[in-house]
Design an enzyme around this catalytic site. Structure first.
Site, mmCIF file in Angstrom:
data_model
loop_
_atom_site.group_PDB
_atom_site.id
_atom_site.type_symbol
_atom_site.label_atom_id
_atom_site.label_comp_id
_atom_site.label_asym_id
_atom_site.label_seq_id
_atom_site.Cartn_x
_atom_site.Cartn_y
_atom_site.Cartn_z
ATOM 1 N N SER A 158 0.807 -1.220 0.000
ATOM 2 C CA SER A 158 0.000 0.000 0.000
ATOM 3 C C SER A 158 0.841 1.271 0.000
ATOM 4 C CB SER A 158 -0.949 0.021 1.203
ATOM 5 O OG SER A 158 -0.251 0.348 2.390
ATOM 6 N N LYS A 196 1.529 4.230 7.342
ATOM 7 C CA LYS A 196 0.740 5.077 6.455
ATOM 8 C C LYS A 196 1.193 6.536 6.574
ATOM 9 C CE LYS A 196 -2.200 2.039 4.766
ATOM 10 N NZ LYS A 196 -1.402 0.872 5.207
#
Length: 237
Positions: A158, A196
């Site tokens: 991701s 993230k």
């Protein structure tokens, strides 16, 4: 001779690589230079590459190596600059040092050993990990002398557009606060740890992926705890 926009982009890339260990995304470059589209960034990147200031690395998502800096930019904080990607050529061990080309001569390396705390999700979050699995040596300049650091192995894709691939080892500086845009280790609801990009928006916390296949997670502030900020990355081939 660089144009103002070329120099501004090179300075921005250098600053972000010094801070995060990875280059900024094209979207971040576009915003930083106040351009309307990413096509302008592509043209600037191509111009910098043609002039020998950067090199794009094949077969890696958004991988950029800064080869050199202009004198005026180096004088403003890039002194002693060395490219962040190391030449992988291996010299003949039987060849005396004096006969080796200058780029291949052995040098003393200041290394620090960090605990690898397990695997961190760059995809669907996995359970938080607190046990040391092994240790890894990292360059001393990758860590702050006054801070505490640890390493994690990345699982998932991701963050691939941030230059972070599945299987990479990320170096994390322990801290409980983050600025917008920082890549962080976030603990979600005290159970899941994920890597993230961190943002605050409208009283909520956004954990943003760097891969369009993944949605941004929007969470209340009391369900997210920052564990540390990305400061470096190690990749094996």
């Amino acid at each position: 001779m660089l144009t103002r926009k070329q120099r501004d982009l090179l300075a921005f890339i250098h600053k972000r690589m010094q801070r995060d260990g990875v280059p900024p995304s094209f979207d971040e470059m576009k915003v930083a230079l106040d351009l309307r589209s990413k096509s302008g960034i592509h043209r600037l990147i191509t111009a910098l590459e043609e002039r020998g200031f950067i090199r794009r690395l094949a077969h890696r998502a958004r991988a950029i190596e800064i080869v050199r800096l202009p004198d005026d930019l180096a004088a403003q904080g890039g002194g002693g600059f060395q490219p962040r990607v190391i030449d992988g050529d291996r010299p003949d061990t039987a060849q005396p040092d004096a006969a080796l080309p200058s780029r291949a001569r052995p040098v003393a390396v200041d290394a620090v050993e960090l605990a690898v705390m397990g695997r961190i999700a760059a995809g669907v979050p996995i359970e938080a990990i607190s046990e040391v699995s092994h240790h890894v040596a990292v360059p001393g300049q990758m860590v702050d002398r006054g801070g505490s650091h640890f390493a994690l192995e990345v699982k998932g894709d991701s963050m691939i557009d941030a230059g972070i691939n599945d299987g990479d080892v990320v170096v994390i500086r322990e801290q409980d606060a983050a600025d917008d845009g920082d890549i962080v280790v976030a603990l979600v609801e005290d159970q899941e740890a994920t890597l993230k990009r961190f943002r605050r928006r409208r009283g909520m916390i956004e954990l943003e992926a760097a891969n369009p296949a993944y949605e941004t997670r929007i969470l209340p502030p009391d369900s997210v705890r920052v564990q540390g900020r990305l400061v470096g990355l190690i990749r094996s081939y």
